[in-house]
Each structure stands twice: as C-alpha cells, then as structure tokens.
Design a protein around this motif. Structure first.
Motif, mmCIF file in Angstrom:
data_model
loop_
_atom_site.group_PDB
_atom_site.id
_atom_site.type_symbol
_atom_site.label_atom_id
_atom_site.label_comp_id
_atom_site.label_asym_id
_atom_site.label_seq_id
_atom_site.Cartn_x
_atom_site.Cartn_y
_atom_site.Cartn_z
ATOM 1 N N UNK A 77 0.810 -1.225 0.000
ATOM 2 C CA UNK A 77 0.000 0.000 0.000
ATOM 3 C C UNK A 77 0.842 1.273 0.000
ATOM 4 N N UNK A 78 1.991 1.237 0.666
ATOM 5 C CA UNK A 78 2.851 2.424 0.689
ATOM 6 C C UNK A 78 3.360 2.774 -0.717
ATOM 7 N N UNK A 79 3.625 1.745 -1.538
ATOM 8 C CA UNK A 79 4.048 1.999 -2.914
ATOM 9 C C UNK A 79 2.909 2.612 -3.724
ATOM 10 N N UNK A 80 1.722 2.050 -3.556
ATOM 11 C CA UNK A 80 0.558 2.610 -4.245
ATOM 12 C C UNK A 80 0.300 4.042 -3.781
ATOM 13 N N UNK A 81 0.484 4.301 -2.487
ATOM 14 C CA UNK A 81 0.275 5.647 -1.958
ATOM 15 C C UNK A 81 1.238 6.632 -2.603
ATOM 16 N N UNK A 82 2.488 6.217 -2.794
ATOM 17 C CA UNK A 82 3.459 7.087 -3.446
ATOM 18 C C UNK A 82 3.063 7.338 -4.897
ATOM 19 N N UNK A 83 2.591 6.299 -5.582
ATOM 20 C CA UNK A 83 2.108 6.469 -6.957
ATOM 21 C C UNK A 83 0.974 7.489 -7.007
ATOM 22 N N UNK A 84 0.027 7.358 -6.082
ATOM 23 C CA UNK A 84 -1.129 8.253 -6.070
ATOM 24 C C UNK A 84 -0.720 9.685 -5.766
ATOM 25 N N UNK A 85 0.220 9.855 -4.847
ATOM 26 C CA UNK A 85 0.689 11.200 -4.536
ATOM 27 C C UNK A 85 1.309 11.850 -5.769
ATOM 28 N N UNK A 86 2.114 11.102 -6.494
ATOM 29 C CA UNK A 86 2.744 11.636 -7.699
ATOM 30 C C UNK A 86 1.700 11.947 -8.772
ATOM 31 N N UNK A 87 0.675 11.094 -8.877
ATOM 32 C CA UNK A 87 -0.381 11.325 -9.856
ATOM 33 C C UNK A 87 -1.151 12.609 -9.525
ATOM 34 N N UNK A 88 -1.510 12.790 -8.261
ATOM 35 C CA UNK A 88 -2.247 13.991 -7.859
ATOM 36 C C UNK A 88 -1.409 15.241 -8.088
ATOM 37 N N UNK A 89 -0.134 15.156 -7.762
ATOM 38 C CA UNK A 89 0.749 16.301 -8.000
ATOM 39 C C UNK A 89 0.855 16.607 -9.489
ATOM 40 N N UNK A 90 0.864 15.575 -10.329
ATOM 41 C CA UNK A 90 0.946 15.775 -11.775
ATOM 42 C C UNK A 90 -0.297 16.469 -12.321
ATOM 43 N N UNK A 91 -1.445 16.277 -11.666
ATOM 44 C CA UNK A 91 -2.671 16.935 -12.098
ATOM 45 C C UNK A 91 -2.568 18.445 -11.917
ATOM 46 N N UNK A 92 -1.832 18.880 -10.889
ATOM 47 C CA UNK A 92 -1.627 20.296 -10.657
ATOM 48 C C UNK A 92 -2.895 21.066 -10.368
ATOM 49 N N UNK A 93 -3.866 20.428 -9.734
ATOM 50 C CA UNK A 93 -5.157 21.069 -9.487
ATOM 51 C C UNK A 93 -5.454 21.210 -7.997
ATOM 52 N N UNK A 94 -4.427 21.100 -7.162
ATOM 53 C CA UNK A 94 -4.645 21.219 -5.729
ATOM 54 C C UNK A 94 -5.197 19.930 -5.138
ATOM 55 N N UNK A 95 -5.645 19.965 -3.882
ATOM 56 C CA UNK A 95 -6.203 18.760 -3.260
ATOM 57 C C UNK A 95 -7.398 18.236 -4.044
ATOM 58 N N UNK A 96 -7.496 16.920 -4.141
ATOM 59 C CA UNK A 96 -8.582 16.277 -4.881
ATOM 60 C C UNK A 96 -9.539 15.601 -3.914
ATOM 61 N N UNK A 97 -10.724 15.272 -4.401
ATOM 62 C CA UNK A 97 -11.612 14.363 -3.699
ATOM 63 C C UNK A 97 -11.319 12.954 -4.199
ATOM 64 N N UNK A 98 -11.451 11.971 -3.326
ATOM 65 C CA UNK A 98 -11.136 10.590 -3.687
ATOM 66 C C UNK A 98 -12.260 9.660 -3.265
ATOM 67 N N UNK A 99 -12.713 8.819 -4.202
ATOM 68 C CA UNK A 99 -13.507 7.641 -3.844
ATOM 69 C C UNK A 99 -12.615 6.442 -4.076
ATOM 70 N N UNK A 100 -12.441 5.632 -3.033
ATOM 71 C CA UNK A 100 -11.535 4.494 -3.103
ATOM 72 C C UNK A 100 -12.273 3.221 -2.705
ATOM 73 N N UNK A 101 -12.138 2.200 -3.516
ATOM 74 C CA UNK A 101 -12.859 0.946 -3.313
ATOM 75 C C UNK A 101 -11.909 -0.195 -2.982
ATOM 76 N N UNK A 102 -12.281 -1.008 -2.002
ATOM 77 C CA UNK A 102 -11.582 -2.255 -1.687
ATOM 78 C C UNK A 102 -10.099 -2.001 -1.412
ATOM 79 N N UNK A 103 -9.213 -2.676 -2.133
ATOM 80 C CA UNK A 103 -7.791 -2.449 -1.925
ATOM 81 C C UNK A 103 -7.394 -1.017 -2.205
ATOM 82 N N UNK A 104 -8.130 -0.358 -3.094
ATOM 83 C CA UNK A 104 -7.889 1.054 -3.341
ATOM 84 C C UNK A 104 -8.149 1.893 -2.107
#
Length: 291
Positions: A77-104
């Motif tokens: 999960x820590x690896x996925x969390x790092x991926x998600x952080x980089x993805x959100x930063x790449x969006x460049x739109x500030x904090x996002x809302x997240x719906x996360x299911x199951x392992x997500x």
C-alpha cells in the motif's frame, strides 16, 4: 462528457497510465476514483454519473496498462500511496476528492496518512485490512493461506478460497484450517493449473493489502475529511467488518451505502450493483463537509 485524455506518468518502479475526463460543471476540484487491483475500466459507470466534475481514473502498478519496471512480484500500500501522490501532483489542481474501493481504499488510507495535504475528502469503501479485526490473527492466516494456495495450486483453487473468504459472514473460527477447501468448479472456475503466477490480486496485492495497519493518529491529524463506508448487503463480511473497525479507529460513524462490495458497478466484469443509488450516496458523502 468531454473526450477522455489518457496520460502516462513514471514513478519509482512503475509506469502508470491514467485517464482524465473533463467535467461540464463549475466544480474545479477533480474526483479521483481508485481501486486495487481493479483497473480504471471498473469505474466506467460511476464516472459517467459525475459528468459535471473532472474525473480521474488509473490502473494501479502492475495492472492492465500500468507496468512495473522494477521486476517485483508484490506491491505494498505504501508503494501505491506514493504512486497516487505523484499522480495527484501531476494533475496540478490542488487537493482532490477521492472515492476508493476495496484495496484502493487501503491504499488511499496510506496516502492520506502520508500526504493528507493532497486529499480534500476521502470516501473509503470497504477497505479489507485484517489488522483492525478482533479476529486479526486468524484472518491474517486465512489470507496467507489463500496466497499460498494460489502459488501452490494455481489461479482456480486460489480464487475459490478467496471468494469463499469474501462472502463469509462473521469472524473466522480458530479451526478454519480444518474446513474442506472450496471447489473451484462450484464457482465456475478452472480446476487445471495453467502455470501462470502473475495474477495482480492473488499474487501481487493480497498480502500487502490485507496486512496493512492504518496509522490512525496520522489519519486523525490529517486535514482530509474521511468517510468510511460499507455496502448494506455486505454486512458482517470481511471487508465490511474491516470498514466498521476503521471507522471506529477514526472515531467516526460508518456510512452505509447501497448494494454490496461492488455497488457502483453497472455491468463491468459481469457484476451489477446499484450505480444510480450508489452515486447519489457518494455525492452526498463528498459534499457533506461543504459549507
């Protein structure tokens, strides 16, 4: 909905593919829909019900279009969390809302514990972490057995055990190992071993996901508004029991959503939930903290 823009992002040990669907409304905060190991295709129906917002979906590392580049056999999960952080930063739109299911949802909890500044609101739906259960030791052993069965006997027997675990009601008994193994044929699964061991669920993500222990102090201290939810039809199943325990650990009530573990599905993977009702509940949960 405007045409989907598919993008590529390099992270540590993986190359991610993600999709951005521009919204038609005034809400400028993107909505990120994540699963694990489910890929972006599982959110097709749900994304369409948020056409007024920019919706972002992605394939987790090692799944579908997102390749691992480090050769590792398991993901945490820590690896996925790092991926998600980089993805959100790449969006460049500030904090996002997240719906996360199951392992997500497990991965999203890891993200908020580390980088709560990137997430405005999180709805974590049925995060299957065994660490929060009162029967945690037995639950962890059950998950380890599912993984071992997959490595030893192949996808059919491993998936049969996994499905039996997910639909079981109530705590796992101490003598669970004495129970007969479920038949793959009973679930319409293959009984022959094809020799492959690259399944993203049974091989790559199962152990890391179910053994993740949420960092409750960090989650409570984060600026993120967190809603933990479970499906009405999921009551007393592994993931729903875990969701209730996570909510308790956060000192918050458990939100009850329509349908089941895949309640947002509208025929994806041959599964049908209640997507209209689910989307309505999700929208209300996301907007609950707005003044």
């Amino acid at each position: 909905m405007a045409e989907t823009d598919t993008r590529t992002l390099g992270t540590v040990g993986a190359t991610l593919r993600y999709d951005v669907r521009p919204g038609t409304g005034a809400d400028e905060r993107p909505l990120l829909l994540i699963g694990s190991p489910m890929d972006a295709s599982g959110f097709t129906t749900l994304a369409a019900r948020f056409a007024d917002r920019t919706v972002v979906t992605y394939d987790p590392r090692g799944v579908s279009r997102s390749e691992r580049t480090d050769g590792a056999a398991e993901s945490l999960p820590e690896e996925h969390a790092d991926d998600l952080a980089r993805l959100i930063e790449a969006l460049g739109a500030g904090p996002v809302d997240v719906f996360a299911s199951s392992g997500g949802a497990v991965n999203a909890l890891a993200l908020v514990a580390r980088r709560g500044d990137l997430v405005h609101a999180l709805v974590a739906h049925e995060p299957p972490t065994a660490q929060v259960l009162p029967d945690r030791e037995v639950a962890l052993a059950v998950c380890a057995d599912v993984h071992a069965t997959y490595l030893r006997e192949g996808w059919g027997p491993g998936m049969a055990k996994f499905l039996a675990v997910t639909i079981r009601k109530g705590p796992f008994p101490a003598n669970w190992a004495e129970e007969p193994a479920p038949s793959p044929a009973a679930f319409g699964l293959p009984t022959e071993d094809d020799g492959s061991r690259g399944d993203p669920l049974l091989g790559q993500n199962l152990l890391g996901c179910t053994s993740y222990r949420p960092d409750f102090p960090a989650l409570r201290a984060a600026p993120t508004r967190i809603v933990v939810a479970a499906g009405k039809e999921s009551e007393d199943t592994f993931a729903a029991r875990a969701a209730a325990a996570v909510a308790e650990g956060l000192g918050a009530p458990l939100a009850v959503f329509p349908s089941h573990h895949g309640g947002f599905l509208g025929g994806e993977f041959g599964q049908q939930g209640a997507p209209a009702e689910f989307a309505e509940a999700l929208r209300a949960a996301l907007e609950g903290g707005r003044g």
